[in-house]
Design a protein around this motif. Structure first.
Motif, PDB file in Angstrom:
ATOM      1  N   PRO A 102       0.804  -1.229   0.000  1.00 24.97           N
ATOM      2  CA  PRO A 102       0.000   0.000   0.000  1.00 24.97           C
ATOM      3  C   PRO A 102       0.835   1.276   0.000  1.00 24.97           C
ATOM      4  O   PRO A 102       0.284   2.368  -0.162  1.00 24.97           O
ATOM      5  N   LEU A 103       2.153   1.143   0.170  1.00 27.68           N
ATOM      6  CA  LEU A 103       3.039   2.309   0.103  1.00 27.68           C
ATOM      7  C   LEU A 103       3.908   2.277  -1.150  1.00 27.68           C
ATOM      8  O   LEU A 103       4.941   2.946  -1.224  1.00 27.68           O
ATOM      9  N   GLY A 104       3.488   1.501  -2.119  1.00 31.45           N
ATOM     10  CA  GLY A 104       4.220   1.452  -3.384  1.00 31.45           C
ATOM     11  C   GLY A 104       5.608   0.880  -3.256  1.00 31.45           C
ATOM     12  O   GLY A 104       6.515   1.283  -3.999  1.00 31.45           O
ATOM     13  N   GLY A 105       5.779  -0.050  -2.324  1.00 31.41           N
ATOM     14  CA  GLY A 105       7.103  -0.656  -2.143  1.00 31.41           C
ATOM     15  C   GLY A 105       8.158   0.322  -1.672  1.00 31.41           C
ATOM     16  O   GLY A 105       9.351   0.089  -1.830  1.00 31.41           O
ATOM     17  N   GLY A 106       7.741   1.447  -1.110  1.00 31.33           N
ATOM     18  CA  GLY A 106       8.681   2.454  -0.618  1.00 31.33           C
ATOM     19  C   GLY A 106       9.033   3.515  -1.636  1.00 31.33           C
ATOM     20  O   GLY A 106       9.531   4.592  -1.272  1.00 31.33           O
TER      21      GLY A 106
ATOM     22  N   LEU B 153       7.223   5.451  -3.177  1.00 31.95           N
ATOM     23  CA  LEU B 153       6.425   6.649  -2.918  1.00 31.95           C
ATOM     24  C   LEU B 153       7.233   7.711  -2.191  1.00 31.95           C
ATOM     25  O   LEU B 153       7.040   8.909  -2.389  1.00 31.95           O
ATOM     26  N   PHE B 154       8.177   7.264  -1.369  1.00 30.14           N
ATOM     27  CA  PHE B 154       8.948   8.188  -0.530  1.00 30.14           C
ATOM     28  C   PHE B 154      10.354   8.474  -1.065  1.00 30.14           C
ATOM     29  O   PHE B 154      10.984   9.442  -0.660  1.00 30.14           O
ATOM     30  N   PHE B 155      10.846   7.626  -1.983  1.00 28.61           N
ATOM     31  CA  PHE B 155      12.242   7.760  -2.404  1.00 28.61           C
ATOM     32  C   PHE B 155      12.432   8.099  -3.877  1.00 28.61           C
ATOM     33  O   PHE B 155      13.509   8.505  -4.277  1.00 28.61           O
ATOM     34  N   ASP B 156      11.391   7.948  -4.671  1.00 29.00           N
ATOM     35  CA  ASP B 156      11.498   8.235  -6.098  1.00 29.00           C
ATOM     36  C   ASP B 156      11.184   9.714  -6.325  1.00 29.00           C
ATOM     37  O   ASP B 156      10.088  10.187  -6.016  1.00 29.00           O
ATOM     38  N   THR B 157      12.134  10.445  -6.881  1.00 26.98           N
ATOM     39  CA  THR B 157      11.977  11.891  -7.066  1.00 26.98           C
ATOM     40  C   THR B 157      10.827  12.244  -8.016  1.00 26.98           C
ATOM     41  O   THR B 157      10.345  13.373  -8.014  1.00 26.98           O
TER      42      THR B 157
ATOM     43  N   LEU C 188       3.704  14.658  -4.884  1.00 34.09           N
ATOM     44  CA  LEU C 188       2.794  13.807  -4.116  1.00 34.09           C
ATOM     45  C   LEU C 188       3.304  13.636  -2.693  1.00 34.09           C
ATOM     46  O   LEU C 188       2.527  13.739  -1.733  1.00 34.09           O
ATOM     47  N   LEU C 189       4.593  13.426  -2.541  1.00 32.35           N
ATOM     48  CA  LEU C 189       5.168  13.261  -1.206  1.00 32.35           C
ATOM     49  C   LEU C 189       4.995  14.523  -0.375  1.00 32.35           C
ATOM     50  O   LEU C 189       4.647  14.452   0.813  1.00 32.35           O
ATOM     51  N   THR C 190       5.207  15.678  -0.986  1.00 34.44           N
ATOM     52  CA  THR C 190       5.015  16.941  -0.268  1.00 34.44           C
ATOM     53  C   THR C 190       3.569  17.072   0.213  1.00 34.44           C
ATOM     54  O   THR C 190       3.309  17.462   1.347  1.00 34.44           O
ATOM     55  N   ALA C 191       2.635  16.727  -0.660  1.00 30.25           N
ATOM     56  CA  ALA C 191       1.221  16.807  -0.290  1.00 30.25           C
ATOM     57  C   ALA C 191       0.898  15.832   0.837  1.00 30.25           C
ATOM     58  O   ALA C 191       0.134  16.157   1.764  1.00 30.25           O
ATOM     59  N   LEU C 192       1.466  14.644   0.793  1.00 31.85           N
ATOM     60  CA  LEU C 192       1.240  13.658   1.858  1.00 31.85           C
ATOM     61  C   LEU C 192       1.794  14.151   3.191  1.00 31.85           C
ATOM     62  O   LEU C 192       1.161  13.972   4.237  1.00 31.85           O
ATOM     63  N   LYS C 193       2.965  14.759   3.145  1.00 31.88           N
ATOM     64  CA  LYS C 193       3.552  15.289   4.376  1.00 31.88           C
ATOM     65  C   LYS C 193       2.658  16.376   4.972  1.00 31.88           C
ATOM     66  O   LYS C 193       2.495  16.444   6.198  1.00 31.88           O
TER      67      LYS C 193
END
Length: 296
Positions: free
Chosen positions: A210-214, A216-220, A225-230
């Motif tokens: 559900p986290l895209g295999g990680g 989501l947080f490490f692929d530039t 999307l990461l900024t919005a999630l934060k």
């Protein structure tokens, strides 16, 4: 923690702890595994997701070594069968393949019970669609393990709607879930019919990765999307991981995310996602970032 009923007799915690990485690292001791389970139970997470193939066919045994009878009564175990890969007890096999034969399903159930030192499996899933599946034979085998009391409920994983209806057509027992890949990065099930098929039948989907295999947080490529999630996480006193899971929880299909990590601190925060009540506009804001463009 909310609970989701898969059958009248089997309910799972809304968030599920995935044990596919249980064999990673150096410490597989019963004490370490027990600490992970306790961290889940402290949040009301009672469901543990396994598969015979996890950890090179070792993860079930690692769990079993840490599972005294009094703890077994506090958790639900989901496990899977039908993948045969050249590893562990199948190391001599020439090629990876699927086996949904009656003999293999029955033997897999008995093996899982022995390894996990339990008398029953709460939910057994057929792990992957088998191009050689004889649906009559497989369906009868699944009915058989339920009738025997060894398995309380049965479902599938990675099935398409036509795979589901084929198997279900040969069964007396109702299939109770389909565990498929669903995340902000794997969002096709929301539009390709996979979730609609289950939702129409009131079947709760389980979501692996559900986290895209990680990534989501490490692929530039997913920076916006990461900024919005934060931002969403911070607004609710938590983080981007909780926000990504809350995005799945907000869907009316009653998705059960399966989260796997070996880090005790991260395990202890899995339940944060349940504290986020995501509104429709925020859901679509995150979806838009995931799509890379506004919806049509």
């Amino acid at each position: 923690m909310d609970r989701i009923a898969l059958t009248p007799d089997v309910t799972l915690s809304r968030l599920v702890y995935g044990m596919w990485r249980l064999g990673d690292g150096d410490d597989h001791s019963p004490q370490e595994v027990r600490a992970k389970i306790d961290a889940c139970l402290d949040q009301g997470i009672t469901t543990m997701d396994q598969a015979d193939i996890y950890g090179g066919y070792m993860a079930e045994q690692i769990l079993g070594n840490a599972l005294p009878s009094e703890l077994r009564q506090k958790i639900e175990i989901v496990t899977k069968c039908d993948i045969v890969a050249p590893a562990g007890r199948y190391a001599e096999r020439r090629v990876k393949y699927y086996d949904t034969s009656r003999a293999h399903v029955l033997a897999s159930v008995d093996h899982s019970l022995r390894l996990m030192k339990t008398d029953y499996i709460d939910v057994l899933l057929i792990h992957r669609p088998d191009p050689l599946m004889d649906h009559i034979e497989t369906g009868a085998a699944l009915d058989e393990v339920v009738a025997s009391g060894k398995v309380r409920a049965v479902g599938v994983s990675n099935f398409k709607p036509w795979d589901w209806t084929l198997l279900q057509s040969a069964m007396k027992t109702q299939l109770c879930t389909n565990q498929i890949e669903i995340s902000l990065l794997a969002h096709d099930p929301f539009t390709n019919g996979d979730i609609a098929f289950l939702q129409e039948r009131a079947i709760p989907p389980m979501a692996w990765s559900p986290l895209g295999g990680g990534s989501l947080f490490f692929d530039t490529r997913h920076a916006k999307l990461l900024t919005a999630l934060k931002e969403v996480g911070a607004a609710h006193g938590t983080d981007e991981t909780a926000a990504a899971i809350a995005w799945l929880l907000a869907h009316p299909a009653r998705i059960l995310p399966v989260l796997g990590t070996n880090n005790l601190d991260r395990i202890a925060r899995i339940g944060d996602a349940a504290s986020i009540n995501m509104d429709r506009e925020t859901w679509f804001e995150l979806y838009t970032h995931a799509l890379g463009e506004e919806v049509p």
